[in-house]
Write a protein that holds these residues in place. Structure first.
Motif, PDB file in Angstrom:
ATOM      1  N   THR A 197       0.825  -1.210   0.000  1.00 13.38           N
ATOM      2  CA  THR A 197       0.000   0.000   0.000  1.00 13.38           C
ATOM      3  C   THR A 197       0.857   1.257   0.000  1.00 13.38           C
ATOM      4  N   ILE A 198       1.928   1.241   0.796  1.00 21.71           N
ATOM      5  CA  ILE A 198       2.836   2.390   0.857  1.00 21.71           C
ATOM      6  C   ILE A 198       3.484   2.653  -0.502  1.00 21.71           C
ATOM      7  N   LEU A 199       3.975   1.600  -1.133  1.00 26.87           N
ATOM      8  CA  LEU A 199       4.617   1.766  -2.441  1.00 26.87           C
ATOM      9  C   LEU A 199       3.654   2.333  -3.478  1.00 26.87           C
ATOM     10  N   THR A 200       2.381   1.980  -3.365  1.00 26.85           N
ATOM     11  CA  THR A 200       1.388   2.395  -4.353  1.00 26.85           C
ATOM     12  C   THR A 200       0.859   3.803  -4.102  1.00 26.85           C
ATOM     13  N   LEU A 201       0.635   4.150  -2.830  1.00 31.18           N
ATOM     14  CA  LEU A 201      -0.092   5.385  -2.523  1.00 31.18           C
ATOM     15  C   LEU A 201       0.761   6.554  -2.032  1.00 31.18           C
ATOM     16  N   ILE A 202       1.885   6.246  -1.388  1.00 34.94           N
ATOM     17  CA  ILE A 202       2.669   7.334  -0.792  1.00 34.94           C
ATOM     18  C   ILE A 202       3.194   8.344  -1.824  1.00 34.94           C
ATOM     19  N   PRO A 203       3.638   7.909  -3.030  1.00 35.62           N
ATOM     20  CA  PRO A 203       4.070   8.935  -3.998  1.00 35.62           C
ATOM     21  C   PRO A 203       2.973   9.965  -4.298  1.00 35.62           C
ATOM     22  N   ASP A 204       1.742   9.525  -4.514  1.00 38.56           N
ATOM     23  CA  ASP A 204       0.646  10.463  -4.781  1.00 38.56           C
ATOM     24  C   ASP A 204       0.296  11.275  -3.540  1.00 38.56           C
ATOM     25  N   TRP A 205       0.317  10.630  -2.364  1.00 43.26           N
ATOM     26  CA  TRP A 205      -0.001  11.347  -1.133  1.00 43.26           C
ATOM     27  C   TRP A 205       1.059  12.405  -0.834  1.00 43.26           C
ATOM     28  N   SER A 206       2.316  12.100  -1.152  1.00 46.36           N
ATOM     29  CA  SER A 206       3.389  13.083  -0.984  1.00 46.36           C
ATOM     30  C   SER A 206       3.153  14.283  -1.886  1.00 46.36           C
ATOM     31  N   GLY A 207       2.759  14.022  -3.136  1.00 50.25           N
ATOM     32  CA  GLY A 207       2.455  15.116  -4.053  1.00 50.25           C
ATOM     33  C   GLY A 207       1.289  15.960  -3.559  1.00 50.25           C
ATOM     34  N   TYR A 208       0.287  15.317  -2.980  1.00 48.67           N
ATOM     35  CA  TYR A 208      -0.884  16.018  -2.450  1.00 48.67           C
ATOM     36  C   TYR A 208      -0.488  16.949  -1.307  1.00 48.67           C
ATOM     37  N   LEU A 209       0.513  16.518  -0.516  1.00 50.26           N
ATOM     38  CA  LEU A 209       0.997  17.344   0.590  1.00 50.26           C
ATOM     39  C   LEU A 209       2.082  18.322   0.141  1.00 50.26           C
ATOM     40  N   ASP A 210       2.276  18.420  -1.172  1.00 48.14           N
ATOM     41  CA  ASP A 210       3.220  19.373  -1.784  1.00 48.14           C
ATOM     42  C   ASP A 210       4.675  19.078  -1.404  1.00 48.14           C
ATOM     43  N   ILE A 211       5.014  17.784  -1.334  1.00 46.64           N
ATOM     44  CA  ILE A 211       6.401  17.376  -1.101  1.00 46.64           C
ATOM     45  C   ILE A 211       7.050  17.156  -2.459  1.00 46.64           C
ATOM     46  N   LYS A 212       8.075  17.927  -2.773  1.00 43.73           N
ATOM     47  CA  LYS A 212       8.688  17.890  -4.102  1.00 43.73           C
ATOM     48  C   LYS A 212       9.373  16.559  -4.380  1.00 43.73           C
ATOM     49  N   ILE A 252       1.873  -1.051  13.612  1.00 43.58           N
ATOM     50  CA  ILE A 252       0.445  -0.713  13.649  1.00 43.58           C
ATOM     51  C   ILE A 252       0.261   0.761  13.999  1.00 43.58           C
ATOM     52  N   SER A 253       1.021   1.227  14.974  1.00 39.35           N
ATOM     53  CA  SER A 253       0.947   2.641  15.367  1.00 39.35           C
ATOM     54  C   SER A 253       1.311   3.551  14.207  1.00 39.35           C
ATOM     55  N   SER A 254       2.322   3.151  13.437  1.00 33.03           N
ATOM     56  CA  SER A 254       2.759   3.986  12.308  1.00 33.03           C
ATOM     57  C   SER A 254       1.672   4.115  11.246  1.00 33.03           C
ATOM     58  N   LEU A 255       0.964   3.022  10.985  1.00 33.34           N
ATOM     59  CA  LEU A 255      -0.095   3.059   9.969  1.00 33.34           C
ATOM     60  C   LEU A 255      -1.267   3.925  10.428  1.00 33.34           C
ATOM     61  N   LEU A 256      -1.551   3.889  11.711  1.00 39.84           N
ATOM     62  CA  LEU A 256      -2.603   4.756  12.244  1.00 39.84           C
ATOM     63  C   LEU A 256      -2.193   6.227  12.118  1.00 39.84           C
ATOM     64  N   PHE A 257      -0.896   6.494  12.288  1.00 36.16           N
ATOM     65  CA  PHE A 257      -0.393   7.860  12.116  1.00 36.16           C
ATOM     66  C   PHE A 257      -0.515   8.311  10.666  1.00 36.16           C
ATOM     67  N   VAL A 258      -0.200   7.401   9.719  1.00 36.78           N
ATOM     68  CA  VAL A 258      -0.328   7.748   8.307  1.00 36.78           C
ATOM     69  C   VAL A 258      -1.775   8.095   7.978  1.00 36.78           C
ATOM     70  N   SER A 259      -2.717   7.395   8.602  1.00 39.01           N
ATOM     71  CA  SER A 259      -4.132   7.625   8.302  1.00 39.01           C
ATOM     72  C   SER A 259      -4.614   8.997   8.744  1.00 39.01           C
ATOM     73  N   ILE A 260      -3.837   9.669   9.631  1.00 41.80           N
ATOM     74  CA  ILE A 260      -4.189  11.036  10.034  1.00 41.80           C
ATOM     75  C   ILE A 260      -3.106  12.042   9.633  1.00 41.80           C
ATOM     76  N   ALA A 261      -2.201  11.591   8.751  1.00 41.14           N
ATOM     77  CA  ALA A 261      -1.063  12.439   8.355  1.00 41.14           C
ATOM     78  C   ALA A 261      -1.490  13.462   7.308  1.00 41.14           C
ATOM     79  N   SER A 262      -2.110  14.543   7.754  1.00 40.95           N
ATOM     80  CA  SER A 262      -2.578  15.578   6.835  1.00 40.95           C
ATOM     81  C   SER A 262      -1.584  16.718   6.698  1.00 40.95           C
ATOM     82  N   SER A 263      -0.375  16.538   7.219  1.00 41.21           N
ATOM     83  CA  SER A 263       0.682  17.543   7.085  1.00 41.21           C
ATOM     84  C   SER A 263       2.003  16.838   6.828  1.00 41.21           C
ATOM     85  N   VAL A 264       2.965  17.586   6.343  1.00 40.65           N
ATOM     86  CA  VAL A 264       4.286  17.016   6.052  1.00 40.65           C
ATOM     87  C   VAL A 264       4.921  16.463   7.322  1.00 40.65           C
ATOM     88  N   GLU A 265       4.793  17.219   8.439  1.00 41.50           N
ATOM     89  CA  GLU A 265       5.420  16.812   9.694  1.00 41.50           C
ATOM     90  C   GLU A 265       4.854  15.479  10.184  1.00 41.50           C
TER      91      GLU A 265
END
Length: 396
Positions: A228-243, A284-297
């Motif tokens: 899931t990370i390999l598939t979605l994180i590139p687009d999610w990074s772009g959405y959060l304006d990470i170059k 498990i904790s990390s995935l829960l954090f990703v699910s609320i990761a609405s900022s770069v930090e």
């Protein structure tokens, strides 16, 4: 009484093995962050889940073959074949520029990880004492993870300044260096046979080693998140304006590297299943954090947690697989574990890509679902430990 000092595991052969794996890992990882946009440019945006799924499909299919070849043909030639596939594919990406051609290459490219890691794990078990497998697997994993860390960063930088074709060629160059190093390594299989087509004939018993099924179950469930990370994180990074779309991968890999300096030794001392339990809770904790990761930090924090979790899990699961295996069939045992790994990554990528459908607001929910899958893995390992304790009590 003076305690005899243990011999170092850091022999020349082990160092060469780690260096080869670092370059191999960097080779195929450096192109991953750029592939979703590249596929979109080819007109296949709706099929992003297949980028990883097809890669892992052939990796999984090739595992029984690589396991059997590792146990018969030798560790070194199987490692070389894995790196050779990466080398060839890097030159083919700029040539096969249709969606169909791209997916064909992803299928072929998957054979690389189907071969090299299987033989590498068996090689480690051959040259390292059993009481230090956790440490050795952890340090080798550190080097593999380091390749996974520098790869995406190098790839994104090369693509940004020199274009995608140059990125593919650089990927081939790294694979070539990996092959050169492997050629200087000593074969460790004692009863080595010459290659024959008969080795490619696979029976049912060659596919799965039933001894290592418990480790395979944990591997299958935990690696759905990585797909899931390999598939979605590139687009999610772009959405959060990470170059730099490789930033998440670099961050979690660096965190993984840091913890691997100690996690393997801890697994040797306190037991594999106890360490696996801790690793699962952190992941498990990390995935829960990703699910609320609405900022770069928050995304960077979740990447750190994921890296620590996987850095604890991976050496323990790999060493546990070796523990459960028979010495004569280490190649098959590691192939079984890697089949579970590829199946987990493939399922995670395929299902998340299908549910995602380029709707960016669905990303947090998909990571929440993945956290639940890892809770199943945690439940399994806890039940396994309870059963083991009962068996020990009854046998005594």
């Amino acid at each position: 009484m003076v305690r005899k000092k243990e011999a170092s595991i850091y022999t020349w052969q082990f160092i060469l093995l780690c260096l080869s794996s670092l370059l191999f890992s960097a080779s195929f990882n450096m192109i991953i962050p750029e592939l979703p946009d590249y596929l979109s440019s080819l007109g296949g945006a709706q099929h992003k889940g297949l980028i990883i799924a097809l890669f892992t499909l052939t990796a999984g299919i090739s595992r029984p073959f690589s396991g059997k070849l590792t146990d018969k043909w030798g560790r070194v030639p199987v490692m070389a074949v894995g790196s050779l596939v990466c080398f060839v594919c890097g030159f083919l990406y700029p040539i096969l520029t249709s969606v169909a051609g791209f997916f064909l290459l992803r299928l072929i490219h998957g054979f690389s990880t189907g071969f090299k890691p299987t033989a590498t794990a068996a090689y480690i078990a051959d040259i390292i004492p059993s009481n230090r497998w956790g440490e050795a697997v952890g340090m080798h994993g550190l080097c593999f993870a380091l390749g996974g860390s520098i790869g995406p960063s190098i790839g994104s930088t090369v693509a940004l300044h020199f274009g995608l074709n140059t990125l593919f060629y650089v990927s081939s160059a790294f694979a070539l260096l990996s092959i050169v190093i492997v050629m200087y390594m000593k074969e460790t299989l004692k009863e080595k046979e010459s290659f024959s087509l008969a080795m490619m004939k696979i029976s049912r018993s060659d596919i799965i080693d039933m001894r290592v099924i418990p480790a395979g179950i944990i591997t299958l469930l935990t690696y759905t998140a990585y797909g899931t990370i390999l598939t979605l994180i590139p687009d999610w990074s772009g959405y959060l304006d990470i170059k730099n779309k490789g930033l998440f991968f670099t961050t979690f890999t660096l965190a993984s590297i840091g913890i691997r300096f100690v996690s393997g030794k801890v697994a040797d001392r306190y037991g594999r299943t106890k360490v696996i339990t801790v690793g699962l809770i952190i992941t498990i904790s990390s995935l829960l954090f990703v699910s609320i990761a609405s900022s770069v930090e928050r995304l960077i924090l979740s990447a750190c947690l994921y890296g620590i979790g996987t850095g604890v899990l991976s050496p323990a699961v790999n060493a546990w697989t070796i523990d459960l295996s028979h010495p004569q069939f280490r190649g098959r045992a590691m192939a079984t574990m890697y089949i579970a790994l590829e199946a987990g990554i493939g399922m995670g990528a395929l299902i998340s890509g299908y549910l995602y459908q380029d709707v960016i607001t669905r990303v947090p929910k998909l990571f929440f679902y993945n956290a639940f899958i890892l809770i199943l893995a945690l439940s399994y390992i806890l039940i396994y430990q309870i059963r083991q304790r009962k068996n020990m009590v009854s046998s005594s």
